[in-house]
Scaffold this active site. Structure first.
Site, PDB file in Angstrom:
ATOM      1  N   ASN A 110      -3.729   5.140  16.080  1.00 15.99           N
ATOM      2  CA  ASN A 110      -4.886   4.616  15.359  1.00 15.99           C
ATOM      3  C   ASN A 110      -5.105   3.167  15.773  1.00 15.99           C
ATOM      4  O   ASN A 110      -4.261   2.311  15.523  1.00 15.99           O
ATOM      5  CB  ASN A 110      -4.646   4.688  13.848  1.00 15.99           C
ATOM      6  CG  ASN A 110      -4.501   6.109  13.375  1.00 15.99           C
ATOM      7  OD1 ASN A 110      -5.453   6.869  13.350  1.00 15.99           O
ATOM      8  ND2 ASN A 110      -3.278   6.481  13.008  1.00 15.99           N
ATOM      9  N   CYS A 133       6.798  -4.599  15.497  1.00 15.55           N
ATOM     10  CA  CYS A 133       6.371  -3.591  16.466  1.00 15.55           C
ATOM     11  C   CYS A 133       4.955  -3.917  16.923  1.00 15.55           C
ATOM     12  O   CYS A 133       4.075  -4.220  16.109  1.00 15.55           O
ATOM     13  CB  CYS A 133       6.440  -2.195  15.855  1.00 15.55           C
ATOM     14  SG  CYS A 133       8.115  -1.696  15.401  1.00 15.55           S
ATOM     15  N   GLY A 188       7.103  -2.004   6.041  1.00 14.11           N
ATOM     16  CA  GLY A 188       8.495  -2.415   6.039  1.00 14.11           C
ATOM     17  C   GLY A 188       9.447  -1.427   6.682  1.00 14.11           C
ATOM     18  O   GLY A 188       9.104  -0.290   6.986  1.00 14.11           O
ATOM     19  N   GLU A 189      10.666  -1.894   6.891  1.00 14.51           N
ATOM     20  CA  GLU A 189      11.772  -1.111   7.445  1.00 14.51           C
ATOM     21  C   GLU A 189      12.724  -0.777   6.304  1.00 14.51           C
ATOM     22  O   GLU A 189      13.462  -1.638   5.816  1.00 14.51           O
ATOM     23  CB  GLU A 189      12.485  -1.917   8.536  1.00 14.51           C
ATOM     24  CG  GLU A 189      13.860  -1.409   8.948  1.00 14.51           C
ATOM     25  CD  GLU A 189      13.859   0.031   9.458  1.00 14.51           C
ATOM     26  OE1 GLU A 189      14.619   0.848   8.889  1.00 14.51           O
ATOM     27  OE2 GLU A 189      13.106   0.324  10.409  1.00 14.51           O
ATOM     28  N   LEU A 238      10.291   6.293  17.708  1.00 15.07           N
ATOM     29  CA  LEU A 238      10.802   6.188  19.078  1.00 15.07           C
ATOM     30  C   LEU A 238       9.742   5.603  20.009  1.00 15.07           C
ATOM     31  O   LEU A 238       9.933   4.566  20.615  1.00 15.07           O
ATOM     32  CB  LEU A 238      11.254   7.558  19.564  1.00 15.07           C
ATOM     33  CG  LEU A 238      11.962   7.587  20.912  1.00 15.07           C
ATOM     34  CD1 LEU A 238      13.282   6.823  20.845  1.00 15.07           C
ATOM     35  CD2 LEU A 238      12.186   9.025  21.373  1.00 15.07           C
ATOM     36  N   CYS A 272      -0.790   5.456   9.905  1.00 16.05           N
ATOM     37  CA  CYS A 272       0.297   4.611  10.397  1.00 16.05           C
ATOM     38  C   CYS A 272      -0.239   3.430  11.192  1.00 16.05           C
ATOM     39  O   CYS A 272      -1.074   3.595  12.068  1.00 16.05           O
ATOM     40  CB  CYS A 272       1.234   5.438  11.268  1.00 16.05           C
ATOM     41  SG  CYS A 272       2.179   6.639  10.347  1.00 16.05           S
ATOM     42  N   CYS A 298       7.076  -7.031   7.510  1.00 16.69           N
ATOM     43  CA  CYS A 298       8.182  -6.428   8.261  1.00 16.69           C
ATOM     44  C   CYS A 298       8.662  -7.424   9.306  1.00 16.69           C
ATOM     45  O   CYS A 298       7.861  -8.105   9.950  1.00 16.69           O
ATOM     46  CB  CYS A 298       7.723  -5.134   8.939  1.00 16.69           C
ATOM     47  SG  CYS A 298       9.054  -4.255   9.791  1.00 16.69           S
ATOM     48  N   GLU A 339       0.823  -1.197   0.000  1.00 14.03           N
ATOM     49  CA  GLU A 339       0.000   0.000   0.000  1.00 14.03           C
ATOM     50  C   GLU A 339       0.859   1.249   0.000  1.00 14.03           C
ATOM     51  O   GLU A 339       1.973   1.264   0.516  1.00 14.03           O
ATOM     52  CB  GLU A 339      -0.922   0.014   1.216  1.00 14.03           C
ATOM     53  CG  GLU A 339      -1.953  -1.089   1.200  1.00 14.03           C
ATOM     54  CD  GLU A 339      -3.025  -0.895   2.252  1.00 14.03           C
ATOM     55  OE1 GLU A 339      -3.170   0.232   2.758  1.00 14.03           O
ATOM     56  OE2 GLU A 339      -3.723  -1.870   2.566  1.00 14.03           O
TER      57      GLU A 339
END
Length: 369
Positions: free
Chosen positions: A303, A124, A171-172, A228, A346, A120, A98
């Protein structure tokens, strides 16, 4: 059996030059092909008028020019009241990614948030994409195709083109360093139609230290954003598992070196999650971490993601957090959550469209306020 065709944009210019030579053609043909694709936006070898018909045919037998297509079985872009637009693209191997188009309310800035990987590896805890696991890196062409496709759509629908690119999608990016760097070099090449300066490209990372060091070494002066989300080591480890490997102290040390190399502020992205990282004490810890770093804080309204047991911070907590940050000398902006209603903000990149994977309800710990 038909030969599987590959996206020619997945090749670097140097690799394409070597390939062209192997076909008995002069290497400068590679630059011509790049110019047609990136300066003129062509999507078919037959449109490359300074290539012979036989060479066009040879290329078309082995390669394609475009590697992504909008999904036919879903709405590929949905308009919100703020005109944020989500694009769902199908890749050649049936994976999906996306991109999110975010126009400015008051300027001609057109920002595109792009993906760098399918899935990913960093998992997280507040991010839907993280629960997919890592599937694969995007190629150079798949990264650039997101910009090319949305530029064409933007020109047709609204006029204008993408002016800012943020690597904040799936992704990173620093774990797909070579392909992302190659894409950035093309996006910023003045000979091509993108004409995006490095100052208008932001790379967002969870704090992948080897990638940040490589970014310093390249001399690419793009903007850097760090996910962070907490300046408390234990809480950050809960939210971002890679923090167990790269501590806050290690992160601060590399960011100090980044500041020395590039004289522009680092952005710290901080999603406010109720009873996790939104207390005034959390704000004080954040200010201590930021001391000595040229930085700004970008607060994000969390979100909610289906089946992930985190909640957004109440308005009162958010305002108290902001006041405490400002009291301690931090520059704070609050990112308007644009696109949550279309699962575009996000952490909302739609896992169900990637490979139909569902994940069960995730239980999370709670910290006192």
């Amino acid at each position: 059996m038909n030969e599987v065709k590959h996206d020619i944009k997945a090749l670097s210019l140097e690799a394409l030059m070597a390939l062209i030579n192997s076909y008995g053609q002069p290497a400068f043909r590679a630059k011509q092909i790049f110019h047609w694709i990136y300066a003129h936006g062509v999507t078919d070898f037959a449109q490359m008028k300074n290539l012979s018909a036989s060479f066009q045919t040879l290329l078309s037998q082995h390669f394609t020019v475009s590697s992504i297509q909008p999904h036919a079985d879903t709405v590929s872009h949905e308009i919100t009241p703020e005109q944020t637009v989500k694009f769902l693209f199908r890749l050649s191997d049936e994976q999906s990614i996306e991109s999110v188009f975010i126009p400015s309310d008051s300027t001609s800035r057109n920002t595109l948030c792009i993906s760098s990987q399918v899935g990913c590896a960093f998992a997280c805890k507040f991010c839907a994409t993280g629960y997919m696991g890592f599937i694969r890196n995007l190629t150079i062409g798949e990264i650039l195709d997101q910009v090319l496709w949305v530029n064409r759509w933007l020109g047709d629908q609204r006029g204008g083109k993408i002016t800012n690119v943020v690597f904040m999608g799936m992704g990173e990016p620093l774990a797909n360093f070579d392909n992302c760097l190659a894409a950035i070099r093309i996006l910023t090449n003045p000979d091509y139609a993108f004409q995006i300066s490095t100052r208008k490209i932001t790379v967002s990372t969870v704090g992948f230290i080897p990638g940040i060091q490589r970014l310093i070494d390249t001399g690419i002066n793009c903007k850097l954003a760090i996910s962070l989300h907490s300046a408390h080591q234990a809480i950050r480890e809960e939210l971002i598992p890679i923090a167990k490997e790269y501590s806050l102290a290690t992160l601060k040390a590399i960011l100090t070196r980044y500041n020395q190399a590039y004289k522009q502020p680092i952005t710290f992205e901080y999603s406010l999650i109720h009873k996790i990282n939104d207390s005034e004490q959390d704000a004080i810890l954040l200010s201590k971490f930021c001391k000595g770093i040229n930085c700004k804080i970008n607060l994000i309204d969390y979100n909610s993601v289906d089946n992930i047991d985190y909640l957004p911070s109440p308005e009162g907590h958010k305002q108290a957090f902001i006041r405490k940050c400002i009291e301690h000398g931090l520059t704070v902006t609050v990112r308007k959550s644009r696109g949550a209603d279309i699962q575009a903000a996000c952490g909302q990149l739609a896992i169900q469209h990637v490979h139909g994977k569902k994940f069960s309800k995730i239980q999370t710990s709670r910290h006192s306020t």
